[in-house]
Design a protein around this motif. Structure first.
Motif, PDB file in Angstrom:
ATOM      1  N   TRP A 383     110.710  52.666  47.701  1.00 13.32           N
ATOM      2  CA  TRP A 383     112.173  52.551  47.604  1.00 13.32           C
ATOM      3  C   TRP A 383     112.646  52.717  46.163  1.00 13.32           C
ATOM      4  O   TRP A 383     113.618  53.379  45.866  1.00 13.32           O
ATOM      5  N   LYS A 384     111.879  52.092  45.245  1.00 11.82           N
ATOM      6  CA  LYS A 384     112.313  52.059  43.843  1.00 11.82           C
ATOM      7  C   LYS A 384     112.083  53.388  43.119  1.00 11.82           C
ATOM      8  O   LYS A 384     112.648  53.635  42.078  1.00 11.82           O
ATOM      9  N   ARG A 385     111.215  54.190  43.704  1.00 12.75           N
ATOM     10  CA  ARG A 385     110.815  55.408  43.008  1.00 12.75           C
ATOM     11  C   ARG A 385     111.925  56.464  43.063  1.00 12.75           C
ATOM     12  O   ARG A 385     112.644  56.553  44.061  1.00 12.75           O
ATOM     13  N   SER A 386     112.038  57.246  42.005  1.00 16.64           N
ATOM     14  CA  SER A 386     112.996  58.356  42.041  1.00 16.64           C
ATOM     15  C   SER A 386     112.367  59.539  41.321  1.00 16.64           C
ATOM     16  O   SER A 386     111.376  59.376  40.603  1.00 16.64           O
ATOM     17  N   ARG A 387     112.969  60.695  41.504  1.00 12.44           N
ATOM     18  CA  ARG A 387     112.413  61.869  40.838  1.00 12.44           C
ATOM     19  C   ARG A 387     112.472  61.710  39.309  1.00 12.44           C
ATOM     20  O   ARG A 387     111.609  62.180  38.588  1.00 12.44           O
ATOM     21  N   LYS A 388     113.490  60.979  38.867  1.00 15.40           N
ATOM     22  CA  LYS A 388     113.627  60.775  37.426  1.00 15.40           C
ATOM     23  C   LYS A 388     112.405  59.999  36.902  1.00 15.40           C
ATOM     24  O   LYS A 388     111.837  60.343  35.874  1.00 15.40           O
ATOM     25  N   ASP A 389     111.990  58.964  37.661  1.00 20.03           N
ATOM     26  CA  ASP A 389     110.797  58.200  37.239  1.00 20.03           C
ATOM     27  C   ASP A 389     109.592  59.121  37.153  1.00 20.03           C
ATOM     28  O   ASP A 389     108.778  59.052  36.245  1.00 20.03           O
ATOM     29  N   PHE A 390     109.502  59.977  38.182  1.00 12.48           N
ATOM     30  CA  PHE A 390     108.358  60.879  38.251  1.00 12.48           C
ATOM     31  C   PHE A 390     108.326  61.809  37.042  1.00 12.48           C
ATOM     32  O   PHE A 390     107.296  61.963  36.374  1.00 12.48           O
ATOM     33  N   VAL A 391     109.486  62.423  36.743  1.00 16.12           N
ATOM     34  CA  VAL A 391     109.542  63.371  35.626  1.00 16.12           C
ATOM     35  C   VAL A 391     109.226  62.666  34.306  1.00 16.12           C
ATOM     36  O   VAL A 391     108.463  63.144  33.480  1.00 16.12           O
ATOM     37  N   GLU A 392     109.785  61.471  34.153  1.00 19.24           N
ATOM     38  CA  GLU A 392     109.529  60.744  32.903  1.00 19.24           C
ATOM     39  C   GLU A 392     108.052  60.382  32.774  1.00 19.24           C
ATOM     40  O   GLU A 392     107.463  60.478  31.709  1.00 19.24           O
ATOM     41  N   GLU A 393     107.501  59.978  33.890  1.00 20.35           N
ATOM     42  CA  GLU A 393     106.092  59.579  33.855  1.00 20.35           C
ATOM     43  C   GLU A 393     105.202  60.766  33.485  1.00 20.35           C
ATOM     44  O   GLU A 393     104.305  60.658  32.668  1.00 20.35           O
ATOM     45  N   ARG A 394     105.490  61.911  34.094  1.00 17.28           N
ATOM     46  CA  ARG A 394     104.682  63.097  33.788  1.00 17.28           C
ATOM     47  C   ARG A 394     104.874  63.557  32.349  1.00 17.28           C
ATOM     48  O   ARG A 394     103.940  63.986  31.687  1.00 17.28           O
ATOM     49  N   THR A 395     106.112  63.457  31.869  1.00 16.01           N
ATOM     50  CA  THR A 395     106.359  63.867  30.487  1.00 16.01           C
ATOM     51  C   THR A 395     105.593  62.941  29.543  1.00 16.01           C
ATOM     52  O   THR A 395     104.982  63.387  28.570  1.00 16.01           O
ATOM     53  N   ALA A 396     105.624  61.655  29.869  1.00 15.59           N
ATOM     54  CA  ALA A 396     104.884  60.702  29.030  1.00 15.59           C
ATOM     55  C   ALA A 396     103.397  61.040  29.054  1.00 15.59           C
ATOM     56  O   ALA A 396     102.711  60.944  28.043  1.00 15.59           O
ATOM     57  N   LYS A 397     102.896  61.459  30.201  1.00 17.93           N
ATOM     58  CA  LYS A 397     101.475  61.810  30.289  1.00 17.93           C
ATOM     59  C   LYS A 397     101.153  63.027  29.431  1.00 17.93           C
ATOM     60  O   LYS A 397     100.093  63.093  28.808  1.00 17.93           O
ATOM     61  N   GLN A 398     102.084  63.985  29.428  1.00 17.45           N
ATOM     62  CA  GLN A 398     101.876  65.164  28.570  1.00 17.45           C
ATOM     63  C   GLN A 398     101.768  64.714  27.119  1.00 17.45           C
ATOM     64  O   GLN A 398     100.934  65.193  26.365  1.00 17.45           O
ATOM     65  N   LEU A 399     102.646  63.771  26.751  1.00 19.31           N
ATOM     66  CA  LEU A 399     102.637  63.295  25.370  1.00 19.31           C
ATOM     67  C   LEU A 399     101.355  62.519  25.072  1.00 19.31           C
ATOM     68  O   LEU A 399     100.800  62.608  23.985  1.00 19.31           O
ATOM     69  N   LEU A 400     100.889  61.784  26.079  1.00 16.88           N
ATOM     70  CA  LEU A 400      99.659  61.008  25.872  1.00 16.88           C
ATOM     71  C   LEU A 400      98.451  61.896  25.630  1.00 16.88           C
ATOM     72  O   LEU A 400      97.525  61.520  24.930  1.00 16.88           O
ATOM     73  N   LYS A 401      98.473  63.096  26.248  1.00  9.13           N
ATOM     74  CA  LYS A 401      97.343  64.012  26.063  1.00  9.13           C
ATOM     75  C   LYS A 401      97.182  64.344  24.582  1.00  9.13           C
ATOM     76  O   LYS A 401      96.108  64.683  24.134  1.00  9.13           O
ATOM     77  N   LYS A 402      98.303  64.304  23.868  1.00  6.34           N
ATOM     78  CA  LYS A 402      98.235  64.672  22.444  1.00  6.34           C
ATOM     79  C   LYS A 402      98.400  63.449  21.557  1.00  6.34           C
ATOM     80  O   LYS A 402      98.855  63.559  20.427  1.00  6.34           O
ATOM     81  N   TRP A 403      98.114  62.290  22.093  1.00  5.11           N
ATOM     82  CA  TRP A 403      98.298  61.050  21.344  1.00  5.11           C
ATOM     83  C   TRP A 403      97.454  61.084  20.090  1.00  5.11           C
ATOM     84  O   TRP A 403      96.238  61.208  20.149  1.00  5.11           O
ATOM     85  N   LYS A 404      98.093  61.017  18.917  1.00  3.02           N
ATOM     86  CA  LYS A 404      97.318  61.161  17.679  1.00  3.02           C
ATOM     87  C   LYS A 404      97.326  59.889  16.846  1.00  3.02           C
ATOM     88  O   LYS A 404      96.870  59.878  15.724  1.00  3.02           O
ATOM     89  N   PHE A 405      97.887  58.815  17.459  1.00  2.00           N
ATOM     90  CA  PHE A 405      97.984  57.574  16.686  1.00  2.00           C
ATOM     91  C   PHE A 405      96.802  56.673  16.960  1.00  2.00           C
ATOM     92  O   PHE A 405      96.183  56.764  18.016  1.00  2.00           O
ATOM     93  N   LYS A 406      96.527  55.805  16.002  1.00  2.00           N
ATOM     94  CA  LYS A 406      95.369  54.910  16.146  1.00  2.00           C
ATOM     95  C   LYS A 406      95.619  53.850  17.203  1.00  2.00           C
ATOM     96  O   LYS A 406      94.705  53.442  17.927  1.00  2.00           O
ATOM     97  N   ASP A 407      96.880  53.401  17.335  1.00  2.00           N
ATOM     98  CA  ASP A 407      97.189  52.334  18.301  1.00  2.00           C
ATOM     99  C   ASP A 407      96.953  52.825  19.722  1.00  2.00           C
ATOM    100  O   ASP A 407      97.125  54.008  20.000  1.00  2.00           O
ATOM    101  N   ALA A 408      96.581  51.868  20.589  1.00  2.00           N
ATOM    102  CA  ALA A 408      96.418  52.230  21.999  1.00  2.00           C
ATOM    103  C   ALA A 408      97.788  52.611  22.553  1.00  2.00           C
ATOM    104  O   ALA A 408      98.786  51.963  22.216  1.00  2.00           O
ATOM    105  N   PRO A 409      97.864  53.662  23.366  1.00  2.00           N
ATOM    106  CA  PRO A 409      99.191  54.066  23.864  1.00  2.00           C
ATOM    107  C   PRO A 409      99.756  53.055  24.837  1.00  2.00           C
ATOM    108  O   PRO A 409      99.008  52.400  25.573  1.00  2.00           O
ATOM    109  N   PRO A 410     101.089  52.907  24.884  1.00  5.52           N
ATOM    110  CA  PRO A 410     101.698  51.997  25.869  1.00  5.52           C
ATOM    111  C   PRO A 410     101.437  52.531  27.274  1.00  5.52           C
ATOM    112  O   PRO A 410     101.140  53.712  27.436  1.00  5.52           O
ATOM    113  N   ASP A 411     101.574  51.649  28.275  1.00  7.07           N
ATOM    114  CA  ASP A 411     101.233  52.134  29.613  1.00  7.07           C
ATOM    115  C   ASP A 411     102.466  52.402  30.476  1.00  7.07           C
ATOM    116  O   ASP A 411     102.392  52.457  31.689  1.00  7.07           O
ATOM    117  N   ASP A 412     103.624  52.553  29.875  1.00  7.97           N
ATOM    118  CA  ASP A 412     104.782  52.985  30.651  1.00  7.97           C
ATOM    119  C   ASP A 412     105.571  54.000  29.836  1.00  7.97           C
ATOM    120  O   ASP A 412     105.518  53.991  28.608  1.00  7.97           O
TER     121      ASP A 412
END
Ligand code: SF4
Length: 920
Positions: A383-412
């Motif tokens: 019920w809570k899910r929306s396409r916007k959540d999906f797009v944001e989540e995937r975009t965040a994943k794309q960014l995580l693939k190139k995570w260049k910082f020492k800190d552990a990446p956030p999980d949302d």
């Protein structure tokens, strides 16, 4: 809060070993069930007659939807037994076409008179466009027919049910044979509608996807590649709406028909229908209690259709009412789908299994508790899910693939975007991150150009203005690079890779035809890709160029500056890693080189010369270099000549401190942990004070091998590190690092007790690493690796493979009076001597036939063929310290690996030939 679990799209993960086992069990279960249906045994339990159909309908089938919901869409697709039969269709295709190809080849060979009918793989093997548009209704239609058939034919007749199971399996195989891919699962399978409606937009558990090893792009918006992307892309499709809104009606209609026919609910709940064989009465008898003139064969499908229509009308009504609450049509549709799935799930479990469950004391209560719980969990999540959540989540994943910082990446996603905002300070950097994310989300098929406003959150977090956003979207619109569908991209990418491999293996037309069929690629597309691979700007040429550049860099930056120190043995590990890198780069160059020359006699000559360049015979290599002269670019030829003539650059010059220090700097920053460890070893052996600071930093390296090597180096050069610097490692997650840190701290507290670093030893031409410092109770992994490399059996292995063996090698000391192994014993363990000597004795001679020393190995053949020990081996002059490798672990982790086995076999056969030559 969504967790950013990466779901692979481009890389095929394949089923896990557990999934493979589950699938085997399911397939065997399917076959056993089919056989049992035909045998149709009956037995009595608690006063009830149980038949196989009864168990199937009231126990097995009710577990299916709940099992799919709990397991998730992807795992189910990987273990489904019907999908297994579908896959057999693809195998059948390969088999039949391989035969017809053979005939085609024969016919072609017989000349003009022979009739050859070449196979025509191509787009015609995809389902037609109308099927693409109506696939949910096709699957629902098949389910409707199957359920109507159950009511008037197969419900209680074992043989009819057995025939149905066989027919389903055969149809699945035939459909995939005709149409490739998972056409059966995606378009026709009646279970597919169930598995999709109950698990969309994504499952309760996030798992790796279930895409095919060879994608033929059989389905637009394929759910096996990306279930959620497929869901949002299809959410507004007419056919999906019709199917999903009708589905709850079909479920209710099926069970209600028992009452409609008999006028009594006991007709269903009594379970008598599960034992009812096919009769004329069942098929043609009165179909409705209030309209007995209508035969059952017509009443059943009509009743189901009426329920489906009513259900569709109800959910359309709900959708209209909700339009007043949610203006967003897509969100509204999604939520009504959610309600439809929730309703269907609960309706199903109101009835399914009840005839048997109500015989059990707690059965109905367990069901009454579990079903609403699972259904509600899913309802809330969905019920809570929306396409916007999906797009944001995937975009965040794309960014995580190139995570260049020492800190552990956030999980949302919000956390990732906020972090980036804080880090990427300049406006230009923020804009670059946004542009890249937009481009990748679009290329990944996650968003269309029109949907880019969904990246609203990212925009606001990175402070991107509307104007900047519009400019980037315009850039994308004028981007001439055509964005293909995800499936087509996957198909072409897979084909390109397979074709490259085939070309590298000098495959002929026959193999190309096979590949085209396998990937469902038409001839023009094949020609285009083949030309790209061979042409002036081909990836092959690029591969050669890159490979030679890599070799030049390895030699210039590392091998030549370190050459004067080669004899000292201090860079043993580093040089081993670097030379393997050079060798691998050379292999890749030699593989691709023939394909850069096009077709014809020159290509053949280059192919033969490239093969000869990796031969041990010096004269053949020289001849090959002469043959290549003028056939390949001069700079290519120059680098090849250099590396082939002198793979290990030799130098008589005295070490240039500045040059080798620069090489160490580069190694310490290198991505390969073995090279970093090699540099640390050298720093320890050479006691290079200048690197003390760097060494301290490497104690926090992400690779355990590097941290461990740094601790060992601290004792070889006690002035480099202080005990306090090692203290953090007492809490390391790796036990061997905690142990080494403790031992090093104790030893450093009393520097006088630290033994002098042992010199590097050369035994019969082999350089062995130093005996471990006494302060440590076990060998460092880096030293183990070097010892193992001395074993002829392992000599050809790469550092990564040796590292894997280190993980299964246990250190042991055998006392003077002990025995390493006894002649005749059946044991397949393998031992590598680290220190001490051992006598090899034969019972027949009762005397020593050989002496073994450090670096020698006991039982290398037995580890592979598990033959009894051919001699007794005992310590000779004191205890023997050695590495013990369990034969079973060795075979499982090393011998069975496809990339390692050929190297081991090559070494074994070479050693066998050497032994035979000696005997002769
Ligand atoms: S589109 Fe590709 S991955 Fe998806 S089912 Fe078809 S062949 Fe398999």
């Amino acid at each position: 809060m969504p967790t950013l679990v990466m779901i692979s799209k481009k890389a095929h993960e394949g089923p896990s070993p557990r999934e493979t086992w589950v699938r085997r069990v399911f397939v065997i279960g399917y076959v056993a069930l089919t056989i049992a249906m035909f045998a149709n045994p009956r037995f009595e339990l608690a006063g009830t007659t149980f038949t196989v159909p009864r168990l199937f309908w009231t126990v097995g089938l009710p577990l299916l939807p709940i099992g799919i919901v709990i397991a998730g869409f992807y795992p189910w697709r990987k273990v489904c037994p019907l999908a297994f039969w579908g896959e057999q269709g693809r195998r059948l295709d390969r088999l039949v076409k391989a035969r017809s190809d053979g005939k085609t080849d024969d016919a072609e060979g017989k000349g003009k008179g022979a009739k050859a009918k070449p196979a025509k793989p191509g787009p015609q093997r995809r389902m037609p466009k109308w099927a693409e548009a109506w696939y949910p209704m096709i699957a629902l239609g098949v389910l409707w027919l199957a359920l109507a058939g159950r009511l008037v034919l197969t419900n209680g007749d074992g043989i009819a049910l057995g025939i149905l199971l066989v027919a389903l399996g055969l149809t699945a195989a035939l459909v995939n044979w005709r149409y490739t891919g998972k056409t059966w699962c995606n378009f026709i399978c009646p279970v597919s509608i169930v598995e999709r409606i109950y698990t969309e937009p994504n499952s309760l558990r996030l798992e790796h996807n279930s895409q095919c090893t060879t994608c033929t792009a059989c389905k637009k918006n394929c759910p096996d590649i990306d279930q959620e992307n497929s869901y949002w892309k299809d959410v507004e499709e007419k056919a999906k709406r019709m199917a999903y809104y009708s589905f709850p009606g079909l479920v209710l209609g099926f069970y209600t028909y028992f009452w409609l026919r008999a006028g009594d609910w006991e007709a269903y709940f009594g379970g008598g229908w599960t034992n009812q064989p096919i009769t004329r009465e069942l098929l043609t008898g009165p179909g409705l209690f209030f309209a007995p003139w209508l035969p059952a064969w017509a009443a059943a499908p009509l009743s189901l259709a009426a329920f489906m229509l009513a259900s569709f009308a109800i959910f359309v009504g709900i959708e209209r009412v909700l339009a007043k609450v949610w203006a967003d049509e897509e969100l509204r549709r999604h939520r009504v789908f959610t309600l439809a799935a929730f309703t269907a799930f609960n309706l199903f479990y109101l009835f399914a299994g009840a005839p048997t469950l109500r015989k059990l004391e707690y059965g109905p209560r367990v069901l009454a508790f579990a079903v609403p719980l699972i259904a509600t969990m899913f309802l809330v999540k969905r019920w809570k899910r929306s396409r916007k959540d999906f797009v944001e989540e995937r975009t965040a994943k794309q960014l995580l693939k190139k995570w260049k910082f020492k800190d552990a990446p956030p999980d949302d996603p919000a956390g990732v975007f906020a972090y980036l905002k804080a880090k990427e300070s300049s406006e230009e950097q923020q804009l670059a991150v946004y542009r890249e994310s937009v481009r990748e989300a679009h290329a990944d098929g996650v968003v269309t150009k029109a949907e880019l406003q969904l990246l609203e959150l990212l925009r606001s977090q990175l402070g991107i203005s509307d104007g900047q956003h519009r400019k980037i979207v315009e850039e994308l619109q004028t981007d001439t690079t055509q964005v293909l569908s995800v499936e087509r991209e996957l198909q072409l990418e897979g084909y390109r890779r397979a074709l490259t491999e085939a070309m590298l293996g000098n495959a002929g037309e026959h193999e190309f035809r096979r590949l085209r069929r396998e990937y469902n690629i038409d001839k023009p597309t094949h020609e285009k890709i083949a030309t790209e691979l061979r042409g002036e700007h081909s990836p092959m040429l690029e591969r050669v160029r890159e490979g030679l550049a890599r070799i030049t860099e390895l030699r210039r930056d590392y091998l030549i500056p370190l050459a004067p120190l080669r004899a000292s043995g201090t860079f043993e590990l580093a040089l081993f890693v670097l030379e393997r890198m050079q060798q691998r780069a050379l292999e890749r160059v030699l593989e691709a080189l023939p394909l850069t020359v096009g077709k014809g006699s020159d290509a053949e000559l280059v192919r033969a010369a490239a093969a000869a360049l990796s031969q041990p015979d010096v004269e053949r290599r020289e001849q090959a270099l002469r043959d290549l002269s003028g056939k390949i670019a001069d700079d290519f030829h120059r680098t090849l000549t250099e590396v082939v003539r002198e793979p290990k650059p030799a130098s008589s010059a005295t070490p240039d401190e500045q040059a080798f220090h620069a090489a160490i700097e580069r190694m310490l920053a290198h991505g390969d942990p073995h090279l970093r460890a090699g540099a640390i070893q050298a720093i320890g052996h050479l006691q290079l004070q200048a690197f003390a600071g760097k060494l301290a930093g490497l104690l926090g390296d992400e690779e355990p091998l590097v941290r461990e090597t740094a601790i060992y180096a601290s004792l070889r050069a006690p002035t480099l590190l202080q005990p306090a610097q090692l203290e953090a490692l007492l809490r390391d997650e790796e036990p061997q690092i905690r142990r080494a840190a403790r031992e090093a701290i104790e030893a450093l507290a009393d520097p006088g007790s630290i033994a002098q670093a042992n010199p590097v030893r050369v035994v019969e031409g082999r350089t062995l690493p130093p005996i471990p410092d006494d302060a440590f109770s076990a060998l460092a992994t880096a030293d183990k690796l070097l010892f193992l490399r001395c074993v002829p059996l392992f000599h050809e292995l790469d550092p990564e493979d040796l590292h894997e063996i280190c993980d299964i090698a246990r250190e042991r000391t055998v006392a003077m009076q002990g025995t390493i192994c006894e002649q005749g014993d059946v044991s397949d363990d393998l031992y590598v001597l680290i220190s001490g000597t051992a006598s090899v004795m034969l019972a027949q001679r009762d005397s020593e036939v050989a002496t073994l020393g450090p670096g020698d190995v006991v039982g290398e053949l037995a580890a592979i063929d598990q033959s009894p020990r051919s001699a007794t081996v005992r310590p000779k002059a004191g205890p023997v310290r050695m590495l013990e490798i369990r034969g079973n672990d060795f075979r499982k982790r090393v011998v069975q690996r496809k990339d390692v086995a050929p190297k081991l076999m090559a070494t074994l056969s070479r050693r066998l030939r050497e032994t035979l030559a000696k005997v002769r």
